[in-house]
Motif scaffolding. Structure first.
Motif, short mmCIF file in Angstrom:
data_model
loop_
_atom_site.label_atom_id
_atom_site.label_comp_id
_atom_site.label_asym_id
_atom_site.label_seq_id
_atom_site.Cartn_x
_atom_site.Cartn_y
_atom_site.Cartn_z
N TRP A 283 -3.21 -0.27 -8.21
CA TRP A 283 -3.67 -1.04 -7.05
C TRP A 283 -4.65 -2.14 -7.47
O TRP A 283 -4.52 -3.30 -7.04
CB TRP A 283 -4.32 -0.12 -6.00
N ALA A 284 -5.62 -1.79 -8.32
CA ALA A 284 -6.59 -2.80 -8.78
C ALA A 284 -5.85 -3.90 -9.54
O ALA A 284 -6.21 -5.08 -9.46
CB ALA A 284 -7.65 -2.16 -9.66
N ARG B 290 0.81 -1.23 0.00
CA ARG B 290 0.00 0.00 0.00
C ARG B 290 0.83 1.27 0.00
O ARG B 290 0.39 2.30 0.48
CB ARG B 290 -0.98 -0.01 1.19
N VAL B 291 2.02 1.18 -0.57
CA VAL B 291 2.85 2.38 -0.70
C VAL B 291 2.75 2.89 -2.14
O VAL B 291 2.94 2.13 -3.09
CB VAL B 291 4.32 2.08 -0.34
N PRO C 60 -11.53 8.46 0.54
CA PRO C 60 -10.10 8.59 0.24
C PRO C 60 -9.74 10.06 0.00
O PRO C 60 -10.61 10.85 -0.37
CB PRO C 60 -9.93 7.79 -1.06
N PRO C 61 -8.46 10.44 0.19
CA PRO C 61 -8.07 11.81 -0.11
C PRO C 61 -8.43 12.16 -1.55
O PRO C 61 -8.39 11.30 -2.44
CB PRO C 61 -6.55 11.82 0.09
N PRO D 175 -10.36 2.60 -1.51
CA PRO D 175 -10.29 2.65 -0.04
C PRO D 175 -9.45 1.52 0.56
O PRO D 175 -9.00 1.61 1.70
CB PRO D 175 -11.76 2.51 0.41
N ARG D 176 -9.21 0.47 -0.21
CA ARG D 176 -8.34 -0.61 0.28
C ARG D 176 -6.89 -0.18 0.21
O ARG D 176 -6.07 -0.55 1.05
CB ARG D 176 -8.57 -1.89 -0.53
#
Ligand code: KG4
Ligand code: ZN
Length: 353
Positions: A312-313, A24-25, A298-299, A121-122
């Motif tokens: 990410w997906a 998650r970076v 999320p931001p 959001p994950r």
């Protein structure tokens, strides 16, 4: 094992590339908008968008890698938005990703743009499945029950305009600048929601929404005020903005209440540019508090179109063992929930999914 993916996004009017790790970076996230190119035309022009993507995407990828401080050989895969969206733009991204995958031998992952939004959001909060996602932007408006990286159930969505599109059109009617959401929200701060505007589809069961009639109601009200006073007075304009915003917030809040009840979701996550609106955000938070469910957004830079969400997906798909063939194709329409009834019409930013 930590995976590092390159993400590429070009489905609408943002050319974007990002490098994201499975822990998650976000190592880099480059977004180059095209607003100035489309501004003279009052909307996104598909051909102009496609040409701009073709020109800019290479540079975005180079910047994303440079800012991440890595080279292509350090990647574990390439993820790209392969739909839904404006086909010329999607094709630019898909061809670039195919080229990179062919040249490097890296796995290629085609990502649904909406899945990118829905899984954000994950990435940002480490949110566990399941949760309810409300996507509200200039091009999207839907409730999705997200139960897994590839498991989405659509509970409802707009049958015409997306809310951001309605904000933009109403702002135009009231001679406010584009994109209309932020100036309209600012104008509403000095107004009172005193005009009776409709609350579309609240009288019907279910979670579908409609915003086109609301826009027309604002137009009629504006014309009536102009006829009465010989022009639109400053305070009336502010009151119209406040009335419109209150109507959108009320409709979104009530439909969210229903979607939460129907889905039994423990958390609501919102994404999309409209989620930046304080009145709407407060209304949604209120619904969640009342229902005893969590609320997260999320931001903003990750709520609006970006490539970090695509990377990410792609990571989630790759971890599930899903890789696409070298001849991955672009899909203009690609509903996340294949079982949901298709929607009619198309939005400002391409086909509604
Ligand atoms: O997610 P986004 O950047 O782009 C896509 O549509 O994909 O959303 C942009 C939309 C625009 O229609 C803009 O007017 C709206 O989000 N928006 C807002 C606000 N900020 C942006 N709408 C209402 N209130 C805001 N504060
Ligand atoms: Zn989007």
């Amino acid at each position: 094992m930590t995976l590092t993916l390159l993400g590429i996004e070009s489905s609408c009017d943002d050319s974007a590339a990002a490098v994201v790790r499975s822990d998650r970076v976000i190592l880099s996230s480059v977004v180059e908008g095209q607003a100035a190119l489309h501004a003279p035309f009052g909307g996104v022009v598909p051909e102009i968008a496609a040409r701009a993507h073709a020109e800019k995407l290479d540079g975005c990828v180079e910047r994303a890698l440079a800012e991440a401080g890595i080279g292509l050989r350090d990647l574990d895969g390439v993820a790209v938005t392969s739909g839904p969206g404006l086909i010329g733009g999607v094709l630019s991204g898909v061809m670039l990703a195919r080229g990179i995958a062919a040249a490097t031998g890296l796995p290629l992952v085609g990502v649904n743009h909406l899945a990118g939004h829905a899984l954000t959001p994950r990435l940002t909060d480490g949110l566990e499945f399941p949760y309810l996602m409300l996507l509200v932007s200039g091009g999207h408006c839907q409730f999705l029950m997200v139960s897994g990286p590839g498991s989405f159930r659509r509970l409802g969505g707009t049958i015409d305009d997306a809310p951001g599109e309605a904000f933009d059109k109403v702002a135009k009617l009231l001679a406010l600048p584009q994109p209309g959401g932020p100036p309209l929200e600012a104008e509403a701060l000095t107004g009172q929601p005193r005009f009776p505007l409709p609350r579309p589809l609240l009288d019907r069961p279910g979670c579908d929404l409609s915003f086109s009639g609301l826009k027309t109601a604002v137009l009629r009200m504006r014309d009536a005020l102009i006829a009465e006073h010989g022009g639109l007075r400053r305070q009336d304009r502010a009151d119209l903005c406040a009335s419109f915003q209150a109507a959108v917030a009320a409709v979104l809040a009530e439909k969210t209440r229903r979607a939460l009840a129907e889905s039994g979701a423990p958390v609501l996550a919102v994404a999309g540019g409209v989620a930046a609106n304080t009145v709407i955000r407060t209304a949604l938070q209120g619904v969640c508090d009342k229902a005893g469910v969590g609320f997260t957004a999320p931001p903003l830079r990750l709520c609006t179109d970006n490539a970090a969400m695509i990377a990410w997906a792609g990571i989630e798909k790759l971890q599930a063992g899903l890789v696409d063939p070298a001849d991955l194709t672009a899909r203009p329409r690609w509903p996340l929930d294949a079982l949901a009834a298709p929607m009619i019409g198309s939005g400002k930013k391409g086909a509604k999914a």
